[in-house]
Design a protein around this motif. Structure first.
Motif, PDB file in Angstrom:
ATOM      1  N   ALA A  93       6.907   0.151   4.843  1.00  0.00           N
ATOM      2  CA  ALA A  93       6.643   1.508   5.319  1.00  0.00           C
ATOM      3  C   ALA A  93       5.167   1.872   5.335  1.00  0.00           C
ATOM      4  N   ILE A  94       4.282   0.966   5.038  1.00  0.00           N
ATOM      5  CA  ILE A  94       2.868   1.301   4.988  1.00  0.00           C
ATOM      6  C   ILE A  94       2.364   1.730   6.358  1.00  0.00           C
ATOM      7  N   PRO A  95       1.669   2.854   6.471  1.00  0.00           N
ATOM      8  CA  PRO A  95       1.134   3.295   7.773  1.00  0.00           C
ATOM      9  C   PRO A  95       0.178   2.259   8.357  1.00  0.00           C
ATOM     10  N   GLY A  96       0.321   2.021   9.644  1.00  0.00           N
ATOM     11  CA  GLY A  96      -0.566   1.071  10.308  1.00  0.00           C
ATOM     12  C   GLY A  96      -0.106  -0.356  10.274  1.00  0.00           C
ATOM     13  N   GLY A  97       0.856  -0.691   9.438  1.00  0.00           N
ATOM     14  CA  GLY A  97       1.402  -2.032   9.394  1.00  0.00           C
ATOM     15  C   GLY A  97       0.441  -3.075   8.854  1.00  0.00           C
ATOM     16  N   ALA A  98       0.674  -4.331   9.243  1.00  0.00           N
ATOM     17  CA  ALA A  98      -0.062  -5.469   8.691  1.00  0.00           C
ATOM     18  C   ALA A  98      -1.539  -5.450   9.071  1.00  0.00           C
ATOM     19  N   ASN A  99      -1.867  -4.965  10.271  1.00  0.00           N
ATOM     20  CA  ASN A  99      -3.264  -4.963  10.704  1.00  0.00           C
ATOM     21  C   ASN A  99      -4.130  -4.052   9.835  1.00  0.00           C
ATOM     22  N   ILE A 100      -3.610  -2.889   9.500  1.00  0.00           N
ATOM     23  CA  ILE A 100      -4.357  -1.971   8.630  1.00  0.00           C
ATOM     24  C   ILE A 100      -4.385  -2.506   7.204  1.00  0.00           C
ATOM     25  N   PHE A 101      -3.275  -3.097   6.759  1.00  0.00           N
ATOM     26  CA  PHE A 101      -3.246  -3.632   5.399  1.00  0.00           C
ATOM     27  C   PHE A 101      -4.262  -4.771   5.234  1.00  0.00           C
ATOM     28  N   GLU A 102      -4.522  -5.523   6.284  1.00  0.00           N
ATOM     29  CA  GLU A 102      -5.531  -6.577   6.220  1.00  0.00           C
ATOM     30  C   GLU A 102      -6.907  -5.989   5.885  1.00  0.00           C
ATOM     31  N   LEU A 103      -7.241  -4.847   6.497  1.00  0.00           N
ATOM     32  CA  LEU A 103      -8.511  -4.188   6.180  1.00  0.00           C
ATOM     33  C   LEU A 103      -8.541  -3.741   4.718  1.00  0.00           C
ATOM     34  N   ILE A 104      -7.410  -3.250   4.226  1.00  0.00           N
ATOM     35  CA  ILE A 104      -7.332  -2.793   2.842  1.00  0.00           C
ATOM     36  C   ILE A 104      -7.509  -3.965   1.882  1.00  0.00           C
ATOM     37  N   VAL A 105      -6.903  -5.088   2.222  1.00  0.00           N
ATOM     38  CA  VAL A 105      -7.053  -6.290   1.390  1.00  0.00           C
ATOM     39  C   VAL A 105      -8.531  -6.687   1.300  1.00  0.00           C
ATOM     40  N   LYS A 106      -9.215  -6.691   2.421  1.00  0.00           N
ATOM     41  CA  LYS A 106     -10.639  -7.030   2.424  1.00  0.00           C
ATOM     42  C   LYS A 106     -11.425  -6.069   1.539  1.00  0.00           C
ATOM     43  N   PHE A 107     -11.085  -4.790   1.636  1.00  0.00           N
ATOM     44  CA  PHE A 107     -11.771  -3.798   0.815  1.00  0.00           C
ATOM     45  C   PHE A 107     -11.543  -4.080  -0.673  1.00  0.00           C
ATOM     46  N   CYS A 108     -10.305  -4.389  -1.036  1.00  0.00           N
ATOM     47  CA  CYS A 108      -9.972  -4.633  -2.444  1.00  0.00           C
ATOM     48  C   CYS A 108     -10.669  -5.893  -2.994  1.00  0.00           C
ATOM     49  N   TYR A 109     -11.058  -6.809  -2.104  1.00  0.00           N
ATOM     50  CA  TYR A 109     -11.725  -8.038  -2.538  1.00  0.00           C
ATOM     51  C   TYR A 109     -13.239  -7.987  -2.320  1.00  0.00           C
ATOM     52  N   GLY A 110     -13.776  -6.771  -2.143  1.00  0.00           N
ATOM     53  CA  GLY A 110     -15.226  -6.619  -2.063  1.00  0.00           C
ATOM     54  C   GLY A 110     -15.849  -6.983  -0.739  1.00  0.00           C
ATOM     55  N   LEU A 111     -15.029  -7.147   0.324  1.00  0.00           N
ATOM     56  CA  LEU A 111     -15.560  -7.476   1.640  1.00  0.00           C
ATOM     57  C   LEU A 111     -15.776  -6.200   2.451  1.00  0.00           C
ATOM     58  N   LYS A 112     -16.784  -6.216   3.294  1.00  0.00           N
ATOM     59  CA  LYS A 112     -17.035  -5.042   4.119  1.00  0.00           C
ATOM     60  C   LYS A 112     -15.953  -4.934   5.194  1.00  0.00           C
ATOM     61  N   ILE A 113     -15.630  -3.722   5.569  1.00  0.00           N
ATOM     62  CA  ILE A 113     -14.655  -3.473   6.644  1.00  0.00           C
ATOM     63  C   ILE A 113     -15.270  -2.517   7.651  1.00  0.00           C
TER      64      ILE A 113
END
Length: 556
Positions: A93-113
């Motif tokens: 149910a996450i808004p934006g689906g897998a594409n948005i979650f990929e950006l969130i993952v990068k953020f959580c691992y210290g990568l720029k988005i």
């Protein structure tokens, strides 16, 4: 390049007006990259993955420490399954689906988005869904996306619409988080401003868009409809939100009505409904029905704020979509009130089977007659002229059936017309364009014509008109003869024209010699009367025969 420092941790670099790069604060684990392999994402680190996040059929191979430290939602799910070496959680149910979650993952691992006007709203909604608040870690994703979201909404007209477009995929979240409302208020402010700008460039900055007293905005210098095209690109729910916001400001209601008409023309003006409907068509009809009802409810209520022609089109769409009967009556009544001030062109609504839709005009005229009966100062004669002009226009349509034409002719009461000349011309044109009508159909159409409401020129033409049914012509000729007899009597003639002589005139077909009622013709008629006295016997037979024909024609 503009740099904006947040409260603590991380930073946002605004490279252009419509996108920025978000750098997170140092997290618990920094990855080299995030790689995608088919439907799987892998974080490149030296530590093996111990968390799998599944979003429908896609999987992210992550680490508990990095995700739990940023997301309260993930934290609860992980610790609920405490004890497993590799934990798998499902968050479809996450808004934006897998594409948005990929950006969130990068953020959580210290990568720029990279955040843009097209993804910042889903990113902001997803951050709220995952509960990425600053109390978990300063400079978390909610505060960063909030900063950029506010900046874009307040700085760029075009990007505000891009944000609204991106909200379509996260509709409920964007509404609950007031993103749609904030965008709508920014759009309405600009639409109501005093600028004379005819168009807004992508990178134009709108300064001071929030005022302390927005209800007192002066819009006398409003440039007009420059914003219609952009507003018409919005989905119905976002469009209604924008219009509702605009209505709260001091803007001309006529401009609001025209804006709604512009949106309607673009999206639902060409609706057709087939008799056999598929499931997809049923859903489409239901969507259009709700859309039409929303448009009717948001119409400005001020007098003359909405064009009559648009209201008629909307009324037709409502009939096709079978909307709420109360809204149908509301629209019909509103158009009826406008009939006294509208033109023939305002009544023209295209139709699929005929050139114009006459049925909806009949309904509106009948509604007006009902309303006018309780309105002492109604302008029935004005509406009568309007209807006759409309009849003249639609009478040339060869596909217009007699029933529709007859219904419109009879929609008005007798007192609506002081003169039937225009009505006669319309009927004559219709009979000319439809030569295959039955005698019964022609008689029904002509029944509204009244001899005493026609000019002498129209009477003369009618009595010679072969297109009129025989019973109508016979009645007109008889009435003409009777009136002429009265005229001779009132002129002091020493000869009294009897009823028998009047009828004989019909049989002999010589009435045209005195049709113009001039004095010379009357003298000639006096001489003819003397000559006819010897033919009384023959006259009686003609009289009896014509009386029988007259009775038959009257009761047809």
């Amino acid at each position: 390049m503009v740099k904006e420092n947040l409260l603590t941790g991380g930073s946002i670099f605004v490279e252009k007006r419509n996108h920025c790069v978000i750098y997170p604060a140092n997290g618990s684990m920094v990855a080299q990259s995030v790689e995608r392999r088919n439907k799987n994402w892998f974080v490149q680190t030296k530590i093996p993955s111990d968390l799998i996040v599944q979003i429908k059929d896609k999987s992210f191979h992550l680490h508990k420490l990095s995700m739990v430290s940023r997301s309260g939602y993930v934290s609860r799910l992980v610790f609920h399954r405490n004890g497993d070496n590799i934990t798998t959680i499902q968050i479809d149910a996450i808004p934006g689906g897998a594409n948005i979650f990929e950006l969130i993952v990068k953020f959580c691992y210290g990568l720029k988005i990279k955040a843009t006007a097209s993804n910042v709203a889903p990113l902001y909604c997803a951050a709220h869904f995952l509960e990425m608040h600053d109390d978990l870690q300063p400079g978390n994703l909610i505060s960063k996306t909030e900063a950029f979201l506010s900046y874009v909404i307040l700085s760029s007209w075009k990007d505000t619409f891009r944000i609204l477009k991106s909200c379509e995929s996260v509709s409920s979240w964007s509404k609950d988080l007031h993103i749609v409302k904030r965008c709508s208020e920014a759009i309405s402010w600009k639409a109501c401003s005093e600028t004379s700008t005819s168009s807004i460039e992508d990178n134009e900055v709108l300064v001071n868009v929030m005022t302390d007293d927005t209800t007192k905005l002066n819009v006398k210098k409003l440039s007009g409809n420059w914003f219609f095209k952009d507003v018409a690109s919005l989905r119905i729910d976002h469009f209604i939100e924008v219009i509702t916001s605009i209505k709260k400001r001091n803007i001309k209601p006529e401009l609001i009505g025209s804006c709604i008409a512009h949106w309607t023309k673009k999206w639902i003006s060409q609706i057709t409904v087939s008799k056999q409907k598929s499931k997809d068509q049923e859903l489409s009809i239901q969507l259009h029905r709700v859309t039409t009802e929303c448009l009717i409810r948001v119409l400005p209520v001020e007098e003359n704020s909405v064009p009559c022609n648009f209201l008629l089109h909307l009324f037709k769409i409502g009939l096709i979509m079978n909307i709420d009967p109360r809204l149908q009556d509301q629209l019909k009544t509103r158009v009826a009130f406008l009939l006294e001030s509208c033109s023939t062109k305002d009544l023209l609504v295209r139709n699929s089977t005929t050139l114009f839709d006459v049925d909806i005009v009949v309904q509106v005229v009948e509604a007006y007659v009902s309303l006018a009966s309780n309105k002492p100062n109604s302008k029935m004669s004005v509406v009568g002229r309007l209807v006759d002009d409309y009849l003249a226009l639609v009478s040339r349509d060869e596909n217009l059936v007699a029933r529709c034409f007859y219904s419109l002719v009879n929609a008005l009461p007798k007192e609506a017309r002081s003169c039937d000349d225009n009505l006669y011309r319309s009927i004559d044109m219709y009979l000319k364009e439809h030569p295959d009508l039955t005698e019964e159909e022609r008689s029904s159409i002509c029944r509204k014509l009244e001899y005493h409401k026609l000019s002498q020129e129209a009477r003369t033409h009618a009595m010679k008109n072969d297109r009129l049914p025989d019973n109508i012509r016979t009645q007109f000729i008889l009435v003409e003869q009777i009136n002429m007899t009265r005229l001779l009597t009132s002129a002091g003639s020493s000869y009294q024209r009897t009823k028998s002589q009047t009828i004989m005139k019909v049989s002999k077909g010589v009435g045209k010699s005195w049709m113009n009622s001039s004095q010379n013709e009357m003298e000639m008629m006096k001489q003819e009367v003397e000559m006819l006295n010897a033919q009384v016997g023959e006259l009686k037979q003609c009289r009896m025969e014509l009386q029988r024909q007259t009775k038959k024609s009257v009761f047809c």
